[in-house]
Design a protein around this motif. Sequence first.
Motif, PDB file in Angstrom:
ATOM      1  N   ARG A 150       0.831  -1.210   0.000  1.00  0.00           N
ATOM      2  CA  ARG A 150       0.000   0.000   0.000  1.00  0.00           C
ATOM      3  C   ARG A 150       0.862   1.255   0.000  1.00  0.00           C
ATOM      4  O   ARG A 150       0.588   2.210  -0.727  1.00  0.00           O
ATOM      5  N   ARG A 154       1.623   6.818  -6.597  1.00  0.00           N
ATOM      6  CA  ARG A 154       0.519   7.713  -6.944  1.00  0.00           C
ATOM      7  C   ARG A 154       0.883   9.160  -6.665  1.00  0.00           C
ATOM      8  O   ARG A 154       0.574  10.052  -7.438  1.00  0.00           O
ATOM      9  N   THR A 155       1.553   9.394  -5.530  1.00  0.00           N
ATOM     10  CA  THR A 155       1.936  10.753  -5.162  1.00  0.00           C
ATOM     11  C   THR A 155       2.885  11.336  -6.193  1.00  0.00           C
ATOM     12  O   THR A 155       2.725  12.458  -6.638  1.00  0.00           O
ATOM     13  N   GLU A 174       1.043   4.081  -2.802  1.00  0.00           N
ATOM     14  CA  GLU A 174       0.750   5.465  -2.416  1.00  0.00           C
ATOM     15  C   GLU A 174       1.869   6.394  -2.885  1.00  0.00           C
ATOM     16  O   GLU A 174       1.612   7.473  -3.407  1.00  0.00           O
ATOM     17  N   ARG A 175       3.108   5.960  -2.700  1.00  0.00           N
ATOM     18  CA  ARG A 175       4.239   6.792  -3.122  1.00  0.00           C
ATOM     19  C   ARG A 175       4.256   6.948  -4.634  1.00  0.00           C
ATOM     20  O   ARG A 175       4.498   8.029  -5.154  1.00  0.00           O
TER      21      ARG A 175
END
Length: 196
Positions: free
Chosen positions: A76, A83-84, A80-81
Amino acid sequence: MDQQQENQPSSTRVDRKIVEKNRRNHMKNLYSELNSLLPSYNPKQVVALPDQIDEATEYIKSLEAKVRMAKEKKERLIMERKRTRSGFSSDFEARGNLKPPKMEIHETGSVLRVILTCGIDDHFVFCEIIRILHEENVDVINTSYSVVGDSVIHVVLGEVGQSMFQSGASKVSEKLKWFVNRSICDEEMDPNVMGF
């Protein structure tokens, strides 16, 4: 005694007994070692063998569940990284800018010269750079800009205070680069740099 055992020499029967006794002792030692690895292990407490095995089984299952949860959390965080990082570029593309902003930083003594090239509608990037400089106690001496086509070139001159002169300019540069490029991994960053 059955017929087969009667036909065997007594030395063979004794050897088998010794082998079996050694096997049982070896298994007992292995169970004891397994029991000593459990968090509830108490050398003064005698626990029946079936209970030891049940407890070890439950403990192994709980460890497997923790490992599974840690792997899921890691995946996850990696997603998330990603996506960021990709989201930052996508924001610019969504507003019609094909290129994310570019920045050059030149350090000369205590003076920082920041040259930012971004789209006409990306004024927030310039504002964020000014905010970071202010947050890091860099005195903004001068700002200027020029419009070239659909891009704006901002030039910011700032002076790092004497108390931050040794490491301050580099720290501020790293923060600015991280904000604009989003290319420096969290693991590679100094924790102080990531604190904004």
